[in-house]
Design a protein around this motif. Structure first.
Motif, PDB file in Angstrom:
ATOM      1  N   LEU A 173       0.756   8.724  -3.603  1.00 44.38           N
ATOM      2  CA  LEU A 173       1.013   7.462  -2.918  1.00 44.38           C
ATOM      3  C   LEU A 173       1.758   7.709  -1.606  1.00 44.38           C
ATOM      4  O   LEU A 173       1.409   7.148  -0.571  1.00 44.38           O
ATOM      5  CB  LEU A 173       1.805   6.519  -3.821  1.00 44.38           C
ATOM      6  CG  LEU A 173       2.168   5.177  -3.211  1.00 44.38           C
ATOM      7  CD1 LEU A 173       0.910   4.390  -2.860  1.00 44.38           C
ATOM      8  CD2 LEU A 173       3.035   4.391  -4.162  1.00 44.38           C
ATOM      9  N   ASP A 174       2.765   8.575  -1.642  1.00 49.67           N
ATOM     10  CA  ASP A 174       3.510   8.893  -0.426  1.00 49.67           C
ATOM     11  C   ASP A 174       2.617   9.542   0.628  1.00 49.67           C
ATOM     12  O   ASP A 174       2.722   9.225   1.816  1.00 49.67           O
ATOM     13  CB  ASP A 174       4.684   9.814  -0.745  1.00 49.67           C
ATOM     14  CG  ASP A 174       5.774   9.108  -1.540  1.00 49.67           C
ATOM     15  OD1 ASP A 174       5.793   7.860  -1.554  1.00 49.67           O
ATOM     16  OD2 ASP A 174       6.600   9.813  -2.152  1.00 49.67           O
ATOM     17  N   LEU A 175       1.738  10.446   0.196  1.00 57.60           N
ATOM     18  CA  LEU A 175       0.797  11.071   1.136  1.00 57.60           C
ATOM     19  C   LEU A 175      -0.121  10.039   1.775  1.00 57.60           C
ATOM     20  O   LEU A 175      -0.359  10.069   2.979  1.00 57.60           O
ATOM     21  CB  LEU A 175      -0.057  12.116   0.413  1.00 57.60           C
ATOM     22  CG  LEU A 175       0.491  13.530   0.337  1.00 57.60           C
ATOM     23  CD1 LEU A 175      -0.383  14.362  -0.584  1.00 57.60           C
ATOM     24  CD2 LEU A 175       0.564  14.149   1.704  1.00 57.60           C
ATOM     25  N   THR A 212       2.872  -1.884   1.038  1.00 55.65           N
ATOM     26  CA  THR A 212       2.639  -1.087  -0.168  1.00 55.65           C
ATOM     27  C   THR A 212       3.782  -1.202  -1.169  1.00 55.65           C
ATOM     28  O   THR A 212       3.855  -0.407  -2.099  1.00 55.65           O
ATOM     29  CB  THR A 212       2.426   0.395   0.198  1.00 55.65           C
ATOM     30  OG1 THR A 212       3.573   0.868   0.901  1.00 55.65           O
ATOM     31  CG2 THR A 212       1.173   0.589   1.018  1.00 55.65           C
ATOM     32  N   SER A 213       4.667  -2.171  -1.013  1.00 54.37           N
ATOM     33  CA  SER A 213       5.822  -2.281  -1.907  1.00 54.37           C
ATOM     34  C   SER A 213       5.410  -2.607  -3.344  1.00 54.37           C
ATOM     35  O   SER A 213       5.974  -2.053  -4.291  1.00 54.37           O
ATOM     36  CB  SER A 213       6.811  -3.318  -1.381  1.00 54.37           C
ATOM     37  OG  SER A 213       6.198  -4.580  -1.281  1.00 54.37           O
ATOM     38  N   VAL A 214       4.440  -3.486  -3.521  1.00 54.26           N
ATOM     39  CA  VAL A 214       3.958  -3.832  -4.872  1.00 54.26           C
ATOM     40  C   VAL A 214       3.350  -2.593  -5.529  1.00 54.26           C
ATOM     41  O   VAL A 214       3.594  -2.304  -6.703  1.00 54.26           O
ATOM     42  CB  VAL A 214       2.922  -4.978  -4.815  1.00 54.26           C
ATOM     43  CG1 VAL A 214       2.309  -5.227  -6.172  1.00 54.26           C
ATOM     44  CG2 VAL A 214       3.568  -6.237  -4.281  1.00 54.26           C
ATOM     45  N   LEU A 215       2.602  -1.860  -4.760  1.00 53.08           N
ATOM     46  CA  LEU A 215       1.966  -0.645  -5.261  1.00 53.08           C
ATOM     47  C   LEU A 215       3.002   0.414  -5.638  1.00 53.08           C
ATOM     48  O   LEU A 215       2.881   1.068  -6.675  1.00 53.08           O
ATOM     49  CB  LEU A 215       1.009  -0.104  -4.198  1.00 53.08           C
ATOM     50  CG  LEU A 215       0.134   1.066  -4.563  1.00 53.08           C
ATOM     51  CD1 LEU A 215      -0.703   0.761  -5.789  1.00 53.08           C
ATOM     52  CD2 LEU A 215      -0.769   1.411  -3.394  1.00 53.08           C
ATOM     53  N   SER A 216       4.042   0.565  -4.823  1.00 53.33           N
ATOM     54  CA  SER A 216       5.106   1.536  -5.125  1.00 53.33           C
ATOM     55  C   SER A 216       5.812   1.193  -6.431  1.00 53.33           C
ATOM     56  O   SER A 216       6.063   2.074  -7.254  1.00 53.33           O
ATOM     57  CB  SER A 216       6.127   1.566  -3.995  1.00 53.33           C
ATOM     58  OG  SER A 216       5.573   2.113  -2.848  1.00 53.33           O
ATOM     59  N   ALA A 257      -1.544  -7.000   1.706  1.00 50.55           N
ATOM     60  CA  ALA A 257      -0.785  -6.111   0.825  1.00 50.55           C
ATOM     61  C   ALA A 257      -1.742  -5.287  -0.031  1.00 50.55           C
ATOM     62  O   ALA A 257      -2.815  -5.761  -0.411  1.00 50.55           O
ATOM     63  CB  ALA A 257       0.143  -6.912  -0.067  1.00 50.55           C
ATOM     64  N   CYS A 258      -1.343  -4.064  -0.342  1.00 51.20           N
ATOM     65  CA  CYS A 258      -2.104  -3.213  -1.251  1.00 51.20           C
ATOM     66  C   CYS A 258      -1.728  -3.586  -2.679  1.00 51.20           C
ATOM     67  O   CYS A 258      -0.551  -3.563  -3.047  1.00 51.20           O
ATOM     68  CB  CYS A 258      -1.776  -1.744  -1.013  1.00 51.20           C
ATOM     69  SG  CYS A 258      -2.423  -1.107   0.521  1.00 51.20           S
ATOM     70  N   VAL A 259      -2.722  -3.932  -3.468  1.00 48.59           N
ATOM     71  CA  VAL A 259      -2.497  -4.395  -4.830  1.00 48.59           C
ATOM     72  C   VAL A 259      -3.273  -3.502  -5.785  1.00 48.59           C
ATOM     73  O   VAL A 259      -4.445  -3.197  -5.540  1.00 48.59           O
ATOM     74  CB  VAL A 259      -2.982  -5.864  -4.979  1.00 48.59           C
ATOM     75  CG1 VAL A 259      -2.809  -6.361  -6.394  1.00 48.59           C
ATOM     76  CG2 VAL A 259      -2.249  -6.759  -4.008  1.00 48.59           C
ATOM     77  N   PRO A 260      -2.643  -3.057  -6.899  1.00 53.17           N
ATOM     78  CA  PRO A 260      -3.386  -2.254  -7.880  1.00 53.17           C
ATOM     79  C   PRO A 260      -4.415  -3.108  -8.609  1.00 53.17           C
ATOM     80  O   PRO A 260      -4.135  -4.252  -8.985  1.00 53.17           O
ATOM     81  CB  PRO A 260      -2.303  -1.748  -8.828  1.00 53.17           C
ATOM     82  CG  PRO A 260      -1.146  -2.653  -8.640  1.00 53.17           C
ATOM     83  CD  PRO A 260      -1.243  -3.216  -7.266  1.00 53.17           C
TER      84      PRO A 260
END
Length: 114
Positions: free
Chosen positions: A59-61, A80-84, A36-39
């Protein structure tokens, strides 16, 4: 020495979404943690990092271009849900939130001053 001060260079990074260069402080560092992508707000998490503007457009791009798996050298798609959710929460702020410095403790030598 001549008495002149040298201007320090500000570190720059490239946003994986819009591909524009910006000061490191203006971008949000992203790390891959267990698929997962995490900030990474403080920039201290281990591993390879990618930088993105903390806006929904960038983020969308980045998601549409599949930039995160490529930049983070992942072997498959990353969640990318956590990031969104993080970017949506920060939408009203200017830039990524920074951690408080000093942990709320008074600085040495300032106790008792008013």
């Amino acid at each position: 020495m001549s008495g002149r001060t040298r201007a320090r260079a500000c570190p720059e990074r490239t946003c994986v979404g819009c591909r524009e260069r910006a000061a490191k402080d203006e971008l949000l560092r992203i790390v891959a943690v267990q698929g997962a992508c995490v900030p990474d707000r403080r920039g201290t998490l281990p591993g390879r990092g990618a930088y993105v503007h903390p806006t929904q457009a960038c983020l969308d791009l980045a998601v549409r271009r599949r930039a995160f798996p490529r930049a983070l050298r992942g072997s498959g798609p990353l969640d990318t849900s956590v990031l969104s959710r993080y970017v949506e929460r920060c939408a009203g702020q200017t830039g990524p939130p920074r951690p408080a410095r000093g942990g709320g403790r008074p600085q040495a030598g300032t106790a008792g001053r008013r």
